[in-house]
Design an enzyme around this catalytic site. Structure first.
Site, PDB file in Angstrom:
ATOM      1  N   GLU A 121      -3.351  10.785   3.378  1.00  0.00           N
ATOM      2  CA  GLU A 121      -4.399  10.639   4.416  1.00  0.00           C
ATOM      3  C   GLU A 121      -4.492  12.033   5.028  1.00  0.00           C
ATOM      4  O   GLU A 121      -3.690  12.475   5.636  1.00  0.00           O
ATOM      5  CB  GLU A 121      -3.934   9.623   5.225  1.00  0.00           C
TER       6      GLU A 121
ATOM      7  N   GLU B  49       0.920  -1.133  -0.095  1.00  0.00           N
ATOM      8  CA  GLU B  49      -0.100   0.127   0.033  1.00  0.00           C
ATOM      9  C   GLU B  49       1.134   1.280  -0.093  1.00  0.00           C
ATOM     10  O   GLU B  49       1.819   1.474   0.743  1.00  0.00           O
ATOM     11  CB  GLU B  49      -0.842  -0.118   1.359  1.00  0.00           C
TER      12      GLU B  49
END
Length: 541
Positions: free
Chosen positions: A240, A235
């Site tokens: 974020e 990932e």
């Protein structure tokens, strides 16, 4: 007597019947129509071409019902025990249904813009969403990002504490797992095949089978639970963020591609042994607030979250080619026509404003974090995943495990905020409880737009506000060709750069030797010279 070949043919036919009877099914109540979303590919000359893409919502959000009717296979956070007594029977009995993107999930698109609403009230309440960019209606778009940069615009002004508008890449299969797992009849068209570095066990279907065996409903999430199995893969968290904090984080795995795990050996958030799996659940993050600059990102700050932000992420390699080894992940922002380099880490012993092996080693040591990043391959492991190709994820979510405090507050909460690495944002440690944000911030949303991918320096432009020894002028021209309906944006950059001297102690051939925010060597080993590509990247050529 029948021949051996006749028996073989009958066995093959029987196997095909068994495969179909045990497969993950597709519903027929509502046609699956993927929302359109345009994005752009750019060239080193600064010319960008529009691609007509689409997005698909993840299978976990979809209505799952019996194949021949309208009875729920899954209601709230529990499975129907009659339809789903075990994984195989459940996959045979149950079907994923087509999606009402705006009405059920609060997902809308317009041109190159995607808006995700946090809470959508239809016949049931929907919380957040997770979508994937598609190559076509049955295939995810695969991005190979080594020696490339990825750029997008984002509006986080309506994302308060406790929410996470996330843009990231995962090593899913392009077809959603259909070829590898014949029991999966839904595929990418219906958003199957998800995996990430947490090896999530909350997925309802993995590898074409249900995840009902061992399923335990969540104690604090009315819509979720965990099963015996998880789905692991590498990932790369590009973004974020909410309006208070942001982080970007690589998470390598021992095997870049998707693999299924079982029980606590999955590791990650969903298991009792967080570090017991084959992936790095923590990653090596760069959060400006956590790295000591508390005025860089937020409302009214250097990167002002009250306005739209252009986010640029560059994946540099040791030799300046797509076949090289990942050596650095750089970040820039653009707002109001001005390019803003990422903030510098202010902690003694942890320098720089980008992610490198040296930065990760120093950060893990200072913060006292368990270094599973290195254990699972570090930068090289992340680079292996980027080289193989990854799927783009666009999402909005809240956090039933730790209230998003790891992103925007003090975490862990039992340590003083003055302890290096604990303070990650200015949100109160009492913030982020999902029941509070779902009630009080139901109208929250995020908008992603203007996605671009191309060689280093090709996807963005802007002034630097001074401080450079070179002059740069950038202009853009957009033209539309009626025959193809393709929009092309051309950026022309003129630079004047003084020659750099060579030195036996300088950077190696193909290595970076300059650019805004660069703190490494600025000369090259003979016979190479430091040649400026743009204000943010110079290379030994």
């Amino acid at each position: 007597m029948p021949s051996t070949y006749d028996i073989y043919k009958k066995l093959l036919l029987l196997a095909s019947f068994l495969s179909a009877s045990q497969a993950q099914q597709v519903g027929t109540s509502k046609a699956e129509v993927h929302p359109s979303l345009t994005w752009q590919t750019c060239t080193s000359g600064g010319s960008c071409t529009t691609v007509n893409g689409k997005v698909v919502v993840d299978a976990n959000w979809r209505w799952v019902h019996n194949v021949d009717g309208y009875n729920n296979c899954y209601t709230g956070n529990t499975w129907d025990t009659t339809l789903c007594p075990d994984d195989e029977t459940c996959a045979s009995n149950c079907a994923l249904e087509g999606a009402d993107y705006s009405g059920t999930y609060g997902v809308t698109t317009s041109g190159n813009s995607l808006r995700l609403n946090f809470v959508t009230q239809a016949s049931q309440k929907n919380i957040g969403s997770r979508l994937y960019l598609m190559e076509d209606d049955s295939t995810y778009k695969m991005f190979k990002l080594l020696n490339q940069e990825f750029t997008f615009d984002v509006d986080v002004s309506n994302l308060p504490c406790g929410l996470n508008g996330a843009v990231y890449f995962v090593s899913m299969d392009a077809d959603g797992g259909m070829a590898k797992y014949p029991a999966n009849k839904a595929g990418a068209k219906y958003g199957t095949g998800y995996c990430d570095s947490q090896c999530p066990r909350d997925l309802k279907f993995i590898n074409g089978m249900a995840n009902v065996e061992g399923w335990e409903p969540s104690a604090n999430d009315a819509n979720a639970g965990t099963g015996n199995h998880g789905s692991c893969c590498a990932e790369m968290d590009i973004w974020e963020a909410n309006s208070i904090s942001t982080a970007y984080t690589p998470h390598p795995c021992d095997t870049p591609g998707q693999v299924m795990c079982t029980g606590d050996s999955c590791g990650g958030t969903y298991s009792s042994d967080r570090y017991g799996g084959t992936c790095d659940p923590d990653g090596c993050d760069f959060n400006s607030y956590r790295q000591g600059n508390k005025t860089f990102y937020g409302p009214g700050m250097t990167v002002d979250t009250k306005s739209k932000i252009t986010v640029v992420t560059q994946f540099l390699t040791n030799d300046g080619t797509a076949s090289g080894t990942l050596s650095e992940i750089k970040r820039f922002y653009v707002q109001n026509g001005k390019v803003i380099p990422n903030s510098e880490s202010t902690w003694s012993g942890v320098s720089g404003n980008s992610i490198t092996t040296a930065y990760c080693n120093a950060q893990k040591t200072l913060f006292g974090d368990t270094d599973v990043f290195t254990k699972h391959g570090g930068m090289e492991g992340m680079g292996a995943a980027l080289a193989e190709g990854m799927v783009l994820v666009l999402s909005l979510w809240d956090d039933h495990n730790s209230n998003m405090l790891w992103l925007d507050s003090n975490y862990p909460t039992d340590k003083p905020s003055t302890t290096p690495g604990v303070a990650r944002g200015s949100c109160d440690i009492s913030s982020g409880d999902p029941k509070d944000v779902e009630a009080n911030d139901a109208n929250a949303y995020v908008v992603y737009s203007n996605i671009k991918v191309g060689p280093i320096g090709s996807t963005f432009s802007g002034s630097t506000g001074g401080g450079s020894s070179s002059s740069t002028t950038a202009t853009s021209k957009t033209t539309t060709t009626s025959a193809t309906k393709t929009t092309t944006t051309t950026t022309k950059t003129t630079t004047t750069t003084s020659a750099s001297s060579t030195s036996t102690g300088g950077a190696q051939h193909w290595a970076q030797c300059g650019g805004i925010g660069w703190t490494g060597p600025t000369t090259c080993v003979a016979p190479y010279t430091c040649q400026k590509q743009n204000d943010y990247y110079s290379q030994c050529l």
